[in-house]
Write a protein that holds these residues in place. Structure first.
Motif, PDB file in Angstrom:
ATOM      1  N   LEU A 182      31.845  31.630  38.898  1.00 51.94           N
ATOM      2  CA  LEU A 182      31.297  30.791  37.639  1.00 51.94           C
ATOM      3  C   LEU A 182      32.355  29.386  37.808  1.00 51.94           C
ATOM      4  O   LEU A 182      33.297  29.486  38.125  1.00 51.94           O
ATOM      5  CB  LEU A 182      32.027  31.501  36.313  1.00 51.94           C
ATOM      6  CG  LEU A 182      31.412  32.903  35.847  1.00 51.94           C
ATOM      7  CD1 LEU A 182      32.057  33.509  34.952  1.00 51.94           C
ATOM      8  CD2 LEU A 182      29.902  32.384  35.607  1.00 51.94           C
ATOM      9  N   GLU A 183      31.700  28.393  37.551  1.00 49.69           N
ATOM     10  CA  GLU A 183      32.383  27.165  37.573  1.00 49.69           C
ATOM     11  C   GLU A 183      32.056  26.240  36.244  1.00 49.69           C
ATOM     12  O   GLU A 183      30.839  25.789  36.058  1.00 49.69           O
ATOM     13  CB  GLU A 183      31.929  26.554  38.867  1.00 49.69           C
ATOM     14  CG  GLU A 183      32.791  25.318  39.143  1.00 49.69           C
ATOM     15  CD  GLU A 183      32.335  24.437  40.418  1.00 49.69           C
ATOM     16  OE1 GLU A 183      32.879  23.337  40.745  1.00 49.69           O
ATOM     17  OE2 GLU A 183      32.122  25.440  41.460  1.00 49.69           O
ATOM     18  N   ASN A 184      33.042  26.408  35.572  1.00 49.14           N
ATOM     19  CA  ASN A 184      32.809  25.261  34.369  1.00 49.14           C
ATOM     20  C   ASN A 184      31.713  25.632  33.543  1.00 49.14           C
ATOM     21  O   ASN A 184      31.107  24.835  32.854  1.00 49.14           O
ATOM     22  CB  ASN A 184      32.903  23.853  34.813  1.00 49.14           C
ATOM     23  CG  ASN A 184      33.220  22.923  33.525  1.00 49.14           C
ATOM     24  OD1 ASN A 184      34.004  23.482  32.730  1.00 49.14           O
ATOM     25  ND2 ASN A 184      32.473  21.857  33.411  1.00 49.14           N
ATOM     26  N   VAL A 185      31.615  26.843  33.060  1.00 46.23           N
ATOM     27  CA  VAL A 185      30.319  27.683  32.217  1.00 46.23           C
ATOM     28  C   VAL A 185      30.721  27.405  30.858  1.00 46.23           C
ATOM     29  O   VAL A 185      31.878  27.744  30.432  1.00 46.23           O
ATOM     30  CB  VAL A 185      30.061  28.893  32.670  1.00 46.23           C
ATOM     31  CG1 VAL A 185      29.379  29.571  31.631  1.00 46.23           C
ATOM     32  CG2 VAL A 185      29.430  28.865  34.137  1.00 46.23           C
ATOM     33  N   ASN A 186      29.911  27.119  30.076  1.00 40.74           N
ATOM     34  CA  ASN A 186      30.039  26.877  28.680  1.00 40.74           C
ATOM     35  C   ASN A 186      28.769  27.688  27.900  1.00 40.74           C
ATOM     36  O   ASN A 186      27.793  27.587  28.489  1.00 40.74           O
ATOM     37  CB  ASN A 186      30.172  25.365  28.002  1.00 40.74           C
ATOM     38  CG  ASN A 186      30.989  24.395  28.684  1.00 40.74           C
ATOM     39  OD1 ASN A 186      32.075  24.767  28.632  1.00 40.74           O
ATOM     40  ND2 ASN A 186      30.331  23.560  29.461  1.00 40.74           N
ATOM     41  N   LEU A 187      29.393  28.258  26.926  1.00 42.66           N
ATOM     42  CA  LEU A 187      28.335  29.249  26.117  1.00 42.66           C
ATOM     43  C   LEU A 187      28.750  29.066  24.615  1.00 42.66           C
ATOM     44  O   LEU A 187      29.808  29.466  24.368  1.00 42.66           O
ATOM     45  CB  LEU A 187      28.329  30.579  26.777  1.00 42.66           C
ATOM     46  CG  LEU A 187      27.295  31.628  25.925  1.00 42.66           C
ATOM     47  CD1 LEU A 187      25.975  31.089  25.950  1.00 42.66           C
ATOM     48  CD2 LEU A 187      27.711  33.076  26.451  1.00 42.66           C
ATOM     49  N   VAL A 188      27.558  28.833  23.767  1.00 45.15           N
ATOM     50  CA  VAL A 188      27.973  28.648  22.302  1.00 45.15           C
ATOM     51  C   VAL A 188      27.049  29.693  21.803  1.00 45.15           C
ATOM     52  O   VAL A 188      25.902  29.420  21.989  1.00 45.15           O
ATOM     53  CB  VAL A 188      28.079  27.300  21.771  1.00 45.15           C
ATOM     54  CG1 VAL A 188      28.141  27.604  20.395  1.00 45.15           C
ATOM     55  CG2 VAL A 188      28.959  26.481  22.284  1.00 45.15           C
ATOM     56  N   LEU A 206      30.256  36.523  33.554  1.00 44.83           N
ATOM     57  CA  LEU A 206      30.567  35.801  32.264  1.00 44.83           C
ATOM     58  C   LEU A 206      30.740  36.794  30.959  1.00 44.83           C
ATOM     59  O   LEU A 206      31.782  36.755  30.198  1.00 44.83           O
ATOM     60  CB  LEU A 206      29.652  34.780  31.827  1.00 44.83           C
ATOM     61  CG  LEU A 206      29.779  34.026  30.724  1.00 44.83           C
ATOM     62  CD1 LEU A 206      30.999  33.093  31.197  1.00 44.83           C
ATOM     63  CD2 LEU A 206      28.226  32.953  30.448  1.00 44.83           C
ATOM     64  N   MET A 207      29.954  37.804  31.114  1.00 40.82           N
ATOM     65  CA  MET A 207      30.218  38.864  30.117  1.00 40.82           C
ATOM     66  C   MET A 207      31.382  39.686  30.418  1.00 40.82           C
ATOM     67  O   MET A 207      31.825  40.239  29.388  1.00 40.82           O
ATOM     68  CB  MET A 207      28.903  39.745  30.045  1.00 40.82           C
ATOM     69  CG  MET A 207      27.727  38.951  29.513  1.00 40.82           C
ATOM     70  SD  MET A 207      27.827  38.276  27.912  1.00 40.82           S
ATOM     71  CE  MET A 207      28.116  36.516  28.137  1.00 40.82           C
ATOM     72  N   LYS A 208      31.661  40.073  31.552  1.00 39.95           N
ATOM     73  CA  LYS A 208      32.983  40.918  31.751  1.00 39.95           C
ATOM     74  C   LYS A 208      34.244  39.832  31.504  1.00 39.95           C
ATOM     75  O   LYS A 208      35.241  40.501  30.976  1.00 39.95           O
ATOM     76  CB  LYS A 208      32.828  40.936  33.298  1.00 39.95           C
ATOM     77  CG  LYS A 208      32.053  42.091  33.528  1.00 39.95           C
ATOM     78  CD  LYS A 208      31.971  42.420  35.230  1.00 39.95           C
ATOM     79  CE  LYS A 208      31.052  43.577  35.651  1.00 39.95           C
ATOM     80  NZ  LYS A 208      31.011  44.034  37.047  1.00 39.95           N
ATOM     81  N   VAL A 209      34.185  38.736  31.643  1.00 42.70           N
ATOM     82  CA  VAL A 209      35.171  37.749  31.354  1.00 42.70           C
ATOM     83  C   VAL A 209      35.339  37.684  29.541  1.00 42.70           C
ATOM     84  O   VAL A 209      36.318  38.204  29.094  1.00 42.70           O
ATOM     85  CB  VAL A 209      34.980  36.180  31.649  1.00 42.70           C
ATOM     86  CG1 VAL A 209      35.768  35.230  30.904  1.00 42.70           C
ATOM     87  CG2 VAL A 209      34.946  36.029  33.044  1.00 42.70           C
ATOM     88  N   ASP A 246      23.642  29.846  39.940  1.00 42.71           N
ATOM     89  CA  ASP A 246      24.690  29.513  41.062  1.00 42.71           C
ATOM     90  C   ASP A 246      25.985  29.360  40.277  1.00 42.71           C
ATOM     91  O   ASP A 246      26.828  28.584  40.758  1.00 42.71           O
ATOM     92  CB  ASP A 246      24.447  28.581  42.035  1.00 42.71           C
ATOM     93  CG  ASP A 246      23.096  28.718  42.682  1.00 42.71           C
ATOM     94  OD1 ASP A 246      22.684  29.945  43.033  1.00 42.71           O
ATOM     95  OD2 ASP A 246      22.291  27.805  43.121  1.00 42.71           O
ATOM     96  N   GLY A 247      26.167  30.241  39.095  1.00 46.19           N
ATOM     97  CA  GLY A 247      27.410  30.018  38.535  1.00 46.19           C
ATOM     98  C   GLY A 247      27.723  28.800  37.696  1.00 46.19           C
ATOM     99  O   GLY A 247      28.761  28.541  37.159  1.00 46.19           O
ATOM    100  N   HIS A 248      26.545  28.091  37.551  1.00 43.85           N
ATOM    101  CA  HIS A 248      26.881  26.803  36.537  1.00 43.85           C
ATOM    102  C   HIS A 248      25.829  26.939  35.343  1.00 43.85           C
ATOM    103  O   HIS A 248      24.825  27.599  35.575  1.00 43.85           O
ATOM    104  CB  HIS A 248      26.378  25.588  37.262  1.00 43.85           C
ATOM    105  CG  HIS A 248      27.372  25.309  38.445  1.00 43.85           C
ATOM    106  ND1 HIS A 248      27.103  25.920  39.628  1.00 43.85           N
ATOM    107  CD2 HIS A 248      28.313  24.236  38.481  1.00 43.85           C
ATOM    108  CE1 HIS A 248      28.087  25.498  40.474  1.00 43.85           C
ATOM    109  NE2 HIS A 248      28.795  24.501  39.798  1.00 43.85           N
ATOM    110  N   THR A 249      26.173  26.407  34.078  1.00 46.97           N
ATOM    111  CA  THR A 249      25.253  26.336  33.107  1.00 46.97           C
ATOM    112  C   THR A 249      24.415  25.322  33.446  1.00 46.97           C
ATOM    113  O   THR A 249      24.678  24.000  33.476  1.00 46.97           O
ATOM    114  CB  THR A 249      26.244  25.827  31.613  1.00 46.97           C
ATOM    115  OG1 THR A 249      27.358  26.610  31.664  1.00 46.97           O
ATOM    116  CG2 THR A 249      25.281  26.036  30.585  1.00 46.97           C
TER     117      THR A 249
END
Length: 510
Positions: free
Chosen positions: A20-26, A46-49, A217-220
């Motif tokens: 994951l690299e600089n992923v944002n989720l709202v 991301l969900m494990k984080v 690929d680990g990006h939003t």
């Protein structure tokens, strides 16, 4: 709307890989938020984080839940805040009752003694909320997968869930159970419960999602609002794979030869309830270069047929005949089936298809160890050579043949399963739900492999619960219901409506 969850700048690395690299989720309060992406895009990471599987300090970035910055060090930390994740592989104990499963680890007790009256009363209330009419005392083993999913949601509700995360919740469900689950998600939304829905079934996402976040690929890549604009499946696919995918199925020019594989009067009984037939007098054939589909609802007997044919690995009192190129062959054990050129790729790749804790190198030659052995000793050089050849041939995305299969995406795990059986040199390959839980891009690659095998003159049997998949890949389709074949359609005459009408038949096989 107010947000219940904000994940900001999440970055998570593994040795040699930036997952994951600089992923944002709202996620907004009371919305269904879909999270989509190809296998390996970073959704599960991301969900494990978020759920504390990867604890605070093991990643970069911030998590805000209900307006407060949170530092989850375990799953119990996130559950205390009302974040509950339901994994694709359900975590229920089959031989315990519904009530025991719902309150496992969270028992209703007084002075160290379980209060069963309170346990059953609370369970009944929870089951009503998910529209499940079973008794709290019913064992999980007596429930279908659809009802087991509802029990998992009832269990989440018992933990005062505020944000429910569902990872591929309908991947193993039939259409009826899938629709019931989606309807429940909408009802939970109306009660103010937010959901994150991870799914590869884009039609289901379009039905219920308020917004869709796409990872690649680990990006939003994007967040799409389903209420402000018309979102098509093509739009989602383009963001997922980075290109337009105009055709879901690769083109194919079938070259069909003589009958290669034939089954006559095949019958199998349930291994425990031996009076019950799970496969009832089934006969069918597959020609060289032909892809033949088997359609049917869950419980129709498709997997039971495949497993009983493959070395009688399922069932009791099995009878019938199997022919290869017109000659009767012995498939009474798995080694004999493989030796006669008949292989079966299971629907459950994680339990039966792979040794997950072992690397690609060890998994690829498993079905043909003689091919890499000098006498009784494995030749390590040959093993590496074979694994590397199939890694390149099947375009398995990995750090190398030494990577453990458990760390591969679902699509790449499936390619390892197919590599294992291709190295066994089959004439007949039975594929049971080969694209289950796999994204559209990886599905296309699997379909291309199926086409290539057919072009080599192999006989392919494709079992699938997705009718568009059968219609897009097969030359002919058999329809199965209650252990029997109730119809057969050449692809030119097949449609979802015709298949469904045949599935719903209860009469004799056509």
């Amino acid at each position: 709307m107010t947000s219940i969850l904000e994940m900001r700048g999440i970055t998570k690395s593994f040795p040699g890989v930036n997952a994951l690299e600089n992923v944002n989720l709202v996620v907004e309060q009371g919305e269904i938020h879909a999270l989509v992406g190809e296998n390996g895009a970073g959704k599960s990471t991301l969900m494990k984080v978020l759920s504390g599987v990867y604890p605070s300090g093991d990643y970069e970035g911030q998590i805000f839940f209900e307006g407060e910055e949170r530092h989850f060090h375990s799953i119990s930390d996130s559950e205390k805040c009302g974040i509950v994740i339901i994994h694709q592989e359900l975590a229920l104990v089959p031989l315990l009752s519904i009530a025991e499963n719902i309150f496992l680890g969270n028992e209703r007790a007084q002075n160290g003694v379980i209060d069963w009256t309170e346990t059953y009363r609370r369970t009944e209330d929870l089951l009503k909320r998910v529209s499940l009419k079973e008794s709290p005392r019913t064992r999980i083993t007596h429930l279908g997968l659809g009802k087991q999913q509802l029990v998992e949601i009832a269990k989440a509700l018992s933990k005062q869930v505020k944000l429910l995360i569902l990872d591929e919740p309908t991947s193993s469900l039939n259409e009826t159970d899938s629709q019931a689950l989606l309807k429940l998600l909408v009802e939970l939304k109306e009660r103010g419960i937010s959901s994150i829905l991870i799914s590869h079934k884009l039609n289901e996402i379009s039905q219920v999602a308020d917004r869709i976040t796409v990872l690649r690929d680990g990006h939003t890549v994007s967040t799409l609002d389903c209420h402000t604009s018309e979102i098509s499946e093509a739009d989602i696919v383009r963001d997922m794979v980075g290109r337009s995918l105009t055709d879901r199925f690769p083109p194919r020019a079938p070259k069909i030869g003589e009958v290669l594989f034939e089954v006559k009067n095949w019958t199998a009984h349930h291994p425990i309830h031996s009076e019950r037939k799970v496969v009832d007098d089934v006969s069918f054939s597959v020609r060289a270069g032909e892809v033949v589909g088997i359609a049917g609802l869950m419980g129709a007997g498709r997997t039971e047929l495949a497993m009983s044919l493959f070395g009688k690995s399922y069932g009791d009192k099995i009878s019938g005949e199997v022919f290869l190129r017109g000659q009767s062959v012995d498939t009474s054990s798995v080694p004999k089936a493989i030796a006669n050129g008949i292989c079966y790729a299971t629907e459950d790749r994680k339990t039966y298809g792979l040794v997950l804790d072992q690397p690609i190198r060890d998994n690829v030659p498993l079905a043909n160890l003689n091919g890499i052995a000098n006498g009784l000793v494995v030749d390590n050089h040959k093993e590496r050579e074979v694994a590397e050849r199939y890694r390149k041939l099947m375009a398995i995305k990995s750090s190398g043949i030494g990577q453990k299969t458990v760390n591969l995406s679902g699509g790449n795990q499936q390619k390892v399963v197919l590599s294992k059986w291709l190295y066994a040199g089959p004439d007949v390959l039975i594929l049971d739900e080969p694209t289950r839980g796999i994204d559209v891009g990886a599905k296309y690659e699997i379909y291309s492999i199926i086409n290539d095998l057919a072009s080599q003159g192999k006989a392919i049997v494709l079992i699938s619960s997705e009718m568009p998949e059968l219609l897009g890949t097969c030359d002919r389709i058999y329809v199965m219901n209650a252990g029997r074949f109730v119809g057969e359609l050449p692809i030119a005459e097949a449609s979802q409506e015709k298949i469904m009408s045949m599935i719903l038949k209860t009469g004799k096989a056509a």
